[in-house]
Motif scaffolding. Structure first.
Motif, PDB file in Angstrom:
ATOM      1  N   PRO A 181     -75.320 100.724  46.858  1.00 48.71           N
ATOM      2  CA  PRO A 181     -76.058  99.649  46.298  1.00 48.71           C
ATOM      3  C   PRO A 181     -77.242 100.499  45.533  1.00 48.71           C
ATOM      4  O   PRO A 181     -77.689 100.323  44.331  1.00 48.71           O
ATOM      5  CB  PRO A 181     -76.514  98.729  47.233  1.00 48.71           C
ATOM      6  N   LEU A 182     -77.756 101.473  46.342  1.00 49.52           N
ATOM      7  CA  LEU A 182     -79.039 102.289  45.929  1.00 49.52           C
ATOM      8  C   LEU A 182     -78.734 102.943  44.451  1.00 49.52           C
ATOM      9  O   LEU A 182     -79.597 102.960  43.642  1.00 49.52           O
ATOM     10  CB  LEU A 182     -79.608 103.424  46.886  1.00 49.52           C
ATOM     11  N   VAL A 230     -92.945 102.875  43.634  1.00 45.61           N
ATOM     12  CA  VAL A 230     -92.763 102.809  42.083  1.00 45.61           C
ATOM     13  C   VAL A 230     -91.957 101.755  41.849  1.00 45.61           C
ATOM     14  O   VAL A 230     -92.262 101.105  40.796  1.00 45.61           O
ATOM     15  CB  VAL A 230     -92.414 104.019  41.632  1.00 45.61           C
ATOM     16  N   THR A 231     -90.918 101.538  42.716  1.00 50.00           N
ATOM     17  CA  THR A 231     -90.104 100.263  42.340  1.00 50.00           C
ATOM     18  C   THR A 231     -90.880  98.885  42.529  1.00 50.00           C
ATOM     19  O   THR A 231     -90.455  98.026  41.793  1.00 50.00           O
ATOM     20  CB  THR A 231     -88.983 100.393  43.411  1.00 50.00           C
ATOM     21  N   VAL A 232     -91.427  98.931  43.342  1.00 49.17           N
ATOM     22  CA  VAL A 232     -92.329  97.516  43.207  1.00 49.17           C
ATOM     23  C   VAL A 232     -93.397  97.649  42.031  1.00 49.17           C
ATOM     24  O   VAL A 232     -93.608  96.435  41.670  1.00 49.17           O
ATOM     25  CB  VAL A 232     -93.297  97.477  44.571  1.00 49.17           C
ATOM     26  N   PHE A 271     -83.266  90.572  28.224  1.00 43.85           N
ATOM     27  CA  PHE A 271     -83.153  91.752  28.973  1.00 43.85           C
ATOM     28  C   PHE A 271     -84.600  92.112  29.808  1.00 43.85           C
ATOM     29  O   PHE A 271     -84.416  92.846  30.909  1.00 43.85           O
ATOM     30  CB  PHE A 271     -82.709  92.823  27.908  1.00 43.85           C
ATOM     31  N   GLY A 272     -85.547  91.678  29.233  1.00 47.98           N
ATOM     32  CA  GLY A 272     -86.736  91.867  30.017  1.00 47.98           C
ATOM     33  C   GLY A 272     -86.738  91.249  31.460  1.00 47.98           C
ATOM     34  O   GLY A 272     -86.830  91.810  32.582  1.00 47.98           O
ATOM     35  N   PHE A 273     -86.327  89.953  31.623  1.00 45.12           N
ATOM     36  CA  PHE A 273     -86.204  89.285  32.696  1.00 45.12           C
ATOM     37  C   PHE A 273     -85.180  89.639  33.547  1.00 45.12           C
ATOM     38  O   PHE A 273     -85.046  89.819  34.758  1.00 45.12           O
ATOM     39  CB  PHE A 273     -86.044  87.757  32.411  1.00 45.12           C
ATOM     40  N   ILE A 274     -83.868  90.309  33.147  1.00 44.46           N
ATOM     41  CA  ILE A 274     -82.792  90.785  33.653  1.00 44.46           C
ATOM     42  C   ILE A 274     -83.473  92.213  34.582  1.00 44.46           C
ATOM     43  O   ILE A 274     -83.023  92.373  35.553  1.00 44.46           O
ATOM     44  CB  ILE A 274     -81.760  91.218  32.683  1.00 44.46           C
ATOM     45  N   ASN A 275     -84.084  92.840  33.789  1.00 45.53           N
ATOM     46  CA  ASN A 275     -84.716  94.014  34.402  1.00 45.53           C
ATOM     47  C   ASN A 275     -85.702  93.969  35.492  1.00 45.53           C
ATOM     48  O   ASN A 275     -85.524  94.434  36.649  1.00 45.53           O
ATOM     49  CB  ASN A 275     -85.731  95.101  33.259  1.00 45.53           C
ATOM     50  N   PHE A 276     -86.423  92.794  35.437  1.00 51.88           N
ATOM     51  CA  PHE A 276     -87.296  92.292  36.395  1.00 51.88           C
ATOM     52  C   PHE A 276     -86.479  91.772  37.739  1.00 51.88           C
ATOM     53  O   PHE A 276     -86.815  92.296  38.818  1.00 51.88           O
ATOM     54  CB  PHE A 276     -87.977  90.973  36.246  1.00 51.88           C
ATOM     55  N   PHE A 277     -85.508  91.141  37.616  1.00 56.99           N
ATOM     56  CA  PHE A 277     -84.551  90.906  38.636  1.00 56.99           C
ATOM     57  C   PHE A 277     -83.853  92.027  39.197  1.00 56.99           C
ATOM     58  O   PHE A 277     -83.724  91.915  40.524  1.00 56.99           O
ATOM     59  CB  PHE A 277     -83.532  89.934  38.245  1.00 56.99           C
ATOM     60  N   ALA A 279     -86.513  93.826  41.212  1.00 52.57           N
ATOM     61  CA  ALA A 279     -87.018  93.078  42.374  1.00 52.57           C
ATOM     62  C   ALA A 279     -85.824  93.184  43.530  1.00 52.57           C
ATOM     63  O   ALA A 279     -86.109  93.329  44.801  1.00 52.57           O
ATOM     64  CB  ALA A 279     -87.010  91.729  42.117  1.00 52.57           C
ATOM     65  N   GLY A 280     -84.564  93.036  42.972  1.00 54.33           N
ATOM     66  CA  GLY A 280     -83.560  93.241  44.261  1.00 54.33           C
ATOM     67  C   GLY A 280     -83.537  94.546  44.637  1.00 54.33           C
ATOM     68  O   GLY A 280     -82.960  94.808  45.894  1.00 54.33           O
ATOM     69  N   ASN A 281     -83.656  95.597  43.893  1.00 52.96           N
ATOM     70  CA  ASN A 281     -83.587  96.748  44.521  1.00 52.96           C
ATOM     71  C   ASN A 281     -84.684  97.241  45.406  1.00 52.96           C
ATOM     72  O   ASN A 281     -84.619  98.196  46.214  1.00 52.96           O
ATOM     73  CB  ASN A 281     -83.616  98.008  43.389  1.00 52.96           C
ATOM     74  N   CYS A 282     -85.756  96.397  45.639  1.00 54.69           N
ATOM     75  CA  CYS A 282     -86.787  96.802  46.537  1.00 54.69           C
ATOM     76  C   CYS A 282     -86.344  96.739  47.963  1.00 54.69           C
ATOM     77  O   CYS A 282     -86.664  97.568  48.518  1.00 54.69           O
ATOM     78  CB  CYS A 282     -87.850  95.733  46.249  1.00 54.69           C
ATOM     79  N   TRP A 283     -85.363  95.823  48.010  1.00 56.18           N
ATOM     80  CA  TRP A 283     -84.837  95.805  49.516  1.00 56.18           C
ATOM     81  C   TRP A 283     -84.032  97.009  49.806  1.00 56.18           C
ATOM     82  O   TRP A 283     -84.396  97.750  50.914  1.00 56.18           O
ATOM     83  CB  TRP A 283     -84.195  94.590  49.822  1.00 56.18           C
ATOM     84  N   PHE A 284     -83.345  97.636  48.976  1.00 52.78           N
ATOM     85  CA  PHE A 284     -82.494  98.611  49.375  1.00 52.78           C
ATOM     86  C   PHE A 284     -83.284 100.034  49.567  1.00 52.78           C
ATOM     87  O   PHE A 284     -82.782 100.973  50.129  1.00 52.78           O
ATOM     88  CB  PHE A 284     -81.471  98.857  48.114  1.00 52.78           C
ATOM     89  N   VAL A 285     -84.272 100.007  48.717  1.00 50.92           N
ATOM     90  CA  VAL A 285     -85.306 101.231  48.637  1.00 50.92           C
ATOM     91  C   VAL A 285     -85.977 101.066  49.817  1.00 50.92           C
ATOM     92  O   VAL A 285     -86.284 102.180  50.539  1.00 50.92           O
ATOM     93  CB  VAL A 285     -86.126 101.387  47.571  1.00 50.92           C
ATOM     94  N   PHE A 286     -86.262  99.851  50.265  1.00 55.99           N
ATOM     95  CA  PHE A 286     -87.229  99.763  51.646  1.00 55.99           C
ATOM     96  C   PHE A 286     -86.292 100.161  52.806  1.00 55.99           C
ATOM     97  O   PHE A 286     -86.990 100.799  53.627  1.00 55.99           O
ATOM     98  CB  PHE A 286     -87.576  98.210  51.630  1.00 55.99           C
TER      99      PHE A 286
END
Length: 268
Positions: free
Chosen positions: A34-35, A156-158, A218-224, A227-234
Protein backbone atom coordinates in the motif's frame (compact mmCIF):
# COMPACT_ATOMS: atom_id res chain seq x y z
CA UNK A 1 47.97 -3.96 -18.39
CA UNK A 2 47.25 -0.35 -19.22
CA UNK A 3 44.95 -1.29 -22.10
CA UNK A 4 42.97 -3.71 -19.94
CA UNK A 5 42.65 -1.15 -17.14
CA UNK A 6 41.51 1.55 -19.57
CA UNK A 7 38.97 -0.81 -21.14
CA UNK A 8 37.70 -1.76 -17.69
CA UNK A 9 37.33 1.87 -16.71
CA UNK A 10 35.53 2.68 -19.96
CA UNK A 11 33.19 -0.25 -19.35
CA UNK A 12 32.44 1.01 -15.85
CA UNK A 13 31.68 4.44 -17.25
CA UNK A 14 29.31 3.07 -19.88
CA UNK A 15 25.93 4.78 -19.29
CA UNK A 16 24.01 1.64 -20.24
CA UNK A 17 25.73 -0.40 -17.58
CA UNK A 18 25.13 2.30 -15.00
CA UNK A 19 21.43 2.37 -15.86
CA UNK A 20 21.29 -1.44 -15.67
CA UNK A 21 22.91 -1.38 -12.25
CA UNK A 22 20.48 1.27 -11.07
CA UNK A 23 17.44 -0.65 -12.34
CA UNK A 24 18.69 -3.92 -10.93
CA UNK A 25 18.82 -2.37 -7.47
CA UNK A 26 15.17 -1.32 -7.54
CA UNK A 27 12.72 -3.44 -5.57
CA UNK A 28 9.64 -3.38 -7.74
CA UNK A 29 7.69 -5.53 -5.29
CA UNK A 30 7.42 -2.48 -3.05
CA UNK A 31 4.84 -1.16 -5.52
CA UNK A 32 2.53 -4.02 -4.56
CA UNK A 33 2.47 -2.76 -0.97
CA UNK A 34 0.00 0.00 0.00
CA UNK A 35 2.79 2.45 0.79
CA UNK A 36 4.24 2.24 -2.72
CA UNK A 37 1.01 1.69 -4.66
CA UNK A 38 -0.69 4.79 -3.23
CA UNK A 39 2.41 6.85 -4.03
CA UNK A 40 2.08 5.82 -7.68
CA UNK A 41 -1.57 6.92 -7.67
CA UNK A 42 -0.60 10.23 -6.05
CA UNK A 43 2.03 10.76 -8.71
CA UNK A 44 -0.45 10.12 -11.55
CA UNK A 45 -3.33 12.16 -10.17
CA UNK A 46 -1.03 15.09 -9.40
CA UNK A 47 -0.18 15.17 -13.12
CA UNK A 48 -3.86 15.02 -14.04
CA UNK A 49 -4.74 17.82 -11.60
CA UNK A 50 -2.20 20.45 -12.61
CA UNK A 51 -2.30 19.35 -16.26
CA UNK A 52 -6.06 19.88 -16.62
CA UNK A 53 -6.01 23.22 -14.83
CA UNK A 54 -2.82 24.61 -16.37
CA UNK A 55 -3.71 23.69 -19.95
CA UNK A 56 -7.28 25.00 -19.92
CA UNK A 57 -8.40 27.59 -22.47
CA UNK A 58 -11.90 28.68 -23.39
CA UNK A 59 -13.80 31.26 -25.36
CA UNK A 60 -16.91 33.33 -24.87
CA UNK A 61 -18.66 35.78 -27.11
CA UNK A 62 -21.69 37.79 -28.16
CA UNK A 63 -23.17 39.42 -31.26
CA UNK A 64 -24.15 43.08 -31.61
CA UNK A 65 -26.58 44.21 -34.30
CA UNK A 66 -26.91 47.96 -34.68
CA UNK A 67 -30.24 49.45 -35.63
CA UNK A 68 -28.38 51.83 -37.92
CA UNK A 69 -28.33 50.43 -41.44
CA UNK A 70 -24.77 51.62 -41.95
CA UNK A 71 -23.51 49.15 -39.34
CA UNK A 72 -23.41 45.39 -39.91
CA UNK A 73 -23.71 42.62 -37.34
CA UNK A 74 -20.54 42.46 -35.23
CA UNK A 75 -19.38 39.21 -33.62
CA UNK A 76 -17.30 39.37 -30.46
CA UNK A 77 -15.05 36.43 -29.57
CA UNK A 78 -13.04 36.55 -26.33
CA UNK A 79 -10.35 33.96 -25.55
CA UNK A 80 -9.25 33.28 -21.96
CA UNK A 81 -7.43 30.59 -20.00
CA UNK A 82 -4.95 29.83 -17.23
CA UNK A 83 -3.98 31.69 -15.02
CA UNK A 84 -7.43 33.34 -15.36
CA UNK A 85 -6.40 36.97 -15.03
CA UNK A 86 -9.58 38.01 -16.77
CA UNK A 87 -9.08 41.70 -16.09
CA UNK A 88 -6.16 41.60 -18.55
CA UNK A 89 -8.18 39.99 -21.35
CA UNK A 90 -9.26 42.64 -23.85
CA UNK A 91 -11.97 42.65 -26.49
CA UNK A 92 -13.44 45.23 -28.84
CA UNK A 93 -16.99 46.47 -28.23
CA UNK A 94 -18.56 47.81 -31.45
CA UNK A 95 -20.23 51.23 -31.38
CA UNK A 96 -23.28 52.11 -33.40
CA UNK A 97 -22.26 55.73 -33.95
CA UNK A 98 -21.24 56.73 -37.41
CA UNK A 99 -18.14 58.55 -36.18
CA UNK A 100 -16.59 55.86 -33.92
CA UNK A 101 -16.08 52.18 -34.68
CA UNK A 102 -15.20 50.31 -31.48
CA UNK A 103 -14.09 50.63 -27.86
CA UNK A 104 -11.64 48.43 -25.95
CA UNK A 105 -13.00 46.69 -22.83
CA UNK A 106 -11.70 44.07 -20.38
CA UNK A 107 -13.29 41.11 -18.70
CA UNK A 108 -14.04 41.39 -15.01
CA UNK A 109 -12.14 39.64 -12.21
CA UNK A 110 -8.73 38.20 -11.35
CA UNK A 111 -8.89 34.53 -10.30
CA UNK A 112 -5.22 33.68 -10.69
CA UNK A 113 -4.52 33.14 -6.97
CA UNK A 114 -6.53 29.89 -6.45
CA UNK A 115 -5.60 28.58 -9.90
CA UNK A 116 -1.86 29.14 -9.46
CA UNK A 117 -1.93 27.72 -5.93
CA UNK A 118 -3.69 24.61 -7.25
CA UNK A 119 -1.20 24.09 -10.08
CA UNK A 120 1.82 24.81 -7.85
CA UNK A 121 0.63 22.28 -5.28
CA UNK A 122 0.19 19.69 -8.01
CA UNK A 123 3.74 20.25 -9.27
CA UNK A 124 5.20 19.98 -5.75
CA UNK A 125 3.18 16.80 -5.15
CA UNK A 126 4.51 15.37 -8.40
CA UNK A 127 8.15 15.95 -7.43
CA UNK A 128 7.72 14.78 -3.84
CA UNK A 129 5.96 11.54 -4.76
CA UNK A 130 8.63 10.82 -7.37
CA UNK A 131 11.38 11.36 -4.78
CA UNK A 132 9.49 9.21 -2.26
CA UNK A 133 9.14 6.40 -4.82
CA UNK A 134 12.89 6.47 -5.46
CA UNK A 135 13.47 6.26 -1.72
CA UNK A 136 11.00 3.37 -1.32
CA UNK A 137 12.32 1.35 -4.26
CA UNK A 138 16.05 2.02 -4.16
CA UNK A 139 16.85 2.92 -0.55
CA UNK A 140 14.15 1.09 1.39
CA UNK A 141 16.64 -0.26 3.96
CA UNK A 142 17.70 3.29 4.75
CA UNK A 143 14.04 4.27 5.07
CA UNK A 144 13.28 1.51 7.56
CA UNK A 145 16.46 1.76 9.65
CA UNK A 146 16.60 5.56 9.95
CA UNK A 147 13.52 6.60 11.94
CA UNK A 148 13.77 10.21 10.80
CA UNK A 149 12.68 9.44 7.25
CA UNK A 150 9.28 7.96 8.24
CA UNK A 151 8.67 10.89 10.60
CA UNK A 152 9.44 13.43 7.89
CA UNK A 153 7.35 11.48 5.40
CA UNK A 154 4.41 11.43 7.81
CA UNK A 155 4.60 15.18 8.51
CA UNK A 156 4.85 15.99 4.81
CA UNK A 157 1.94 13.67 4.00
CA UNK A 158 -0.28 15.35 6.59
CA UNK A 159 0.71 18.77 5.23
CA UNK A 160 -0.09 17.80 1.64
CA UNK A 161 -3.45 16.39 2.78
CA UNK A 162 -4.40 19.73 4.32
CA UNK A 163 -3.12 21.75 1.36
CA UNK A 164 -4.98 19.60 -1.16
CA UNK A 165 -8.24 20.15 0.70
CA UNK A 166 -7.67 23.92 0.77
CA UNK A 167 -6.51 24.07 -2.87
CA UNK A 168 -9.40 21.98 -4.23
CA UNK A 169 -12.01 23.98 -2.30
CA UNK A 170 -10.45 27.34 -3.25
CA UNK A 171 -10.11 26.42 -6.92
CA UNK A 172 -13.69 25.10 -6.95
CA UNK A 173 -14.92 28.47 -5.68
CA UNK A 174 -12.64 30.31 -8.10
CA UNK A 175 -13.91 28.24 -11.02
CA UNK A 176 -17.49 29.14 -10.09
CA UNK A 177 -16.54 32.82 -10.23
CA UNK A 178 -14.79 32.30 -13.57
CA UNK A 179 -17.94 30.73 -14.99
CA UNK A 180 -20.00 33.68 -13.80
CA UNK A 181 -17.58 36.24 -15.28
CA UNK A 182 -17.25 34.53 -18.67
CA UNK A 183 -20.91 33.84 -19.40
CA UNK A 184 -22.20 35.55 -22.56
CA UNK A 185 -24.86 37.25 -20.43
CA UNK A 186 -22.12 38.81 -18.26
CA UNK A 187 -20.35 39.96 -21.41
CA UNK A 188 -23.53 41.60 -22.70
CA UNK A 189 -24.19 43.23 -19.32
CA UNK A 190 -20.73 44.82 -19.34
CA UNK A 191 -21.19 46.44 -22.80
CA UNK A 192 -22.86 49.84 -22.68
CA UNK A 193 -23.95 49.60 -26.29
CA UNK A 194 -26.37 46.83 -25.31
CA UNK A 195 -28.17 48.95 -22.71
CA UNK A 196 -29.79 51.38 -25.13
CA UNK A 197 -32.18 51.14 -28.06
CA UNK A 198 -29.50 51.65 -30.67
CA UNK A 199 -28.41 47.99 -30.77
CA UNK A 200 -29.65 44.46 -30.21
CA UNK A 201 -27.26 42.09 -28.45
CA UNK A 202 -27.47 38.31 -28.29
CA UNK A 203 -25.37 35.56 -26.70
CA UNK A 204 -22.57 34.03 -28.69
CA UNK A 205 -20.16 31.22 -27.92
CA UNK A 206 -20.60 29.64 -24.48
CA UNK A 207 -17.33 28.52 -22.83
CA UNK A 208 -16.89 24.80 -22.24
CA UNK A 209 -15.72 24.17 -18.68
CA UNK A 210 -15.40 20.38 -18.81
CA UNK A 211 -11.62 20.25 -18.43
CA UNK A 212 -11.68 22.78 -15.59
CA UNK A 213 -14.39 20.81 -13.77
CA UNK A 214 -12.29 17.65 -14.07
CA UNK A 215 -9.33 19.46 -12.52
CA UNK A 216 -11.42 20.23 -9.41
CA UNK A 217 -12.45 16.57 -9.25
CA UNK A 218 -8.82 15.48 -9.45
CA UNK A 219 -8.03 17.91 -6.65
CA UNK A 220 -10.45 16.21 -4.27
CA UNK A 221 -9.25 12.78 -5.39
CA UNK A 222 -5.72 13.84 -4.44
CA UNK A 223 -7.00 14.93 -1.04
CA UNK A 224 -8.55 11.50 -0.37
CA UNK A 225 -5.41 9.72 -1.59
CA UNK A 226 -3.13 11.71 0.71
CA UNK A 227 -5.56 11.37 3.63
CA UNK A 228 -5.69 7.60 3.18
CA UNK A 229 -1.93 7.38 2.88
CA UNK A 230 -1.47 9.03 6.29
CA UNK A 231 -2.30 5.76 8.05
CA UNK A 232 0.15 3.65 6.06
CA UNK A 233 2.94 6.19 6.57
CA UNK A 234 2.09 6.41 10.28
CA UNK A 235 2.59 2.65 10.61
CA UNK A 236 6.24 3.14 9.56
CA UNK A 237 6.93 5.74 12.27
CA UNK A 238 8.23 4.94 15.77
CA UNK A 239 5.01 6.36 17.21
CA UNK A 240 3.07 3.38 15.93
CA UNK A 241 5.65 0.98 17.41
CA UNK A 242 5.49 2.71 20.78
CA UNK A 243 1.74 2.29 20.86
CA UNK A 244 2.06 -1.41 20.12
CA UNK A 245 4.73 -1.83 22.81
CA UNK A 246 2.50 -0.13 25.37
CA UNK A 247 -0.38 -2.41 24.43
CA UNK A 248 1.86 -5.46 24.75
CA UNK A 249 3.13 -4.29 28.15
CA UNK A 250 -0.42 -3.77 29.35
CA UNK A 251 -1.38 -7.25 28.13
CA UNK A 252 1.63 -8.77 29.89
CA UNK A 253 0.81 -6.94 33.14
CA UNK A 254 -2.79 -8.06 32.91
CA UNK A 255 -1.71 -11.67 32.30
CA UNK A 256 0.70 -11.53 35.27
CA UNK A 257 -2.02 -10.16 37.53
CA UNK A 258 -4.48 -12.82 36.43
CA UNK A 259 -1.84 -15.53 36.97
CA UNK A 260 -1.09 -14.18 40.45
CA UNK A 261 -4.78 -14.10 41.35
CA UNK A 262 -5.24 -17.64 40.06
CA UNK A 263 -2.25 -18.83 42.10
CA UNK A 264 -3.65 -17.18 45.24
CA UNK A 265 -6.98 -18.90 44.70
CA UNK A 266 -5.28 -22.28 44.26
CA UNK A 267 -3.36 -21.78 47.53
CA UNK A 268 -6.56 -20.97 49.37
Amino acid sequence: MSTTESSGRSADKDPRQQVDRLLSGLRWRRLEEPLGFIKVLQWLFAIFAFGCCGSYSGETGATVRCNNEAKDVSSILVLFGYPFRLNRVQYEMPLCDEESTSKTLNLMGDFSAPAEFFVTLGIFSFFYTMAALILYLRFHDLYTKNKRFPLVDFCVTVSFTFFWLVAAAAWGKGLTDVKGATRPSSLIAAMSVCHGDEAVCSAGATPSMGLANISVLFGFINFFLWAGNCWFVFKETPWHGQGQDQDQDQDQDASKESAAEQGAVEKQ
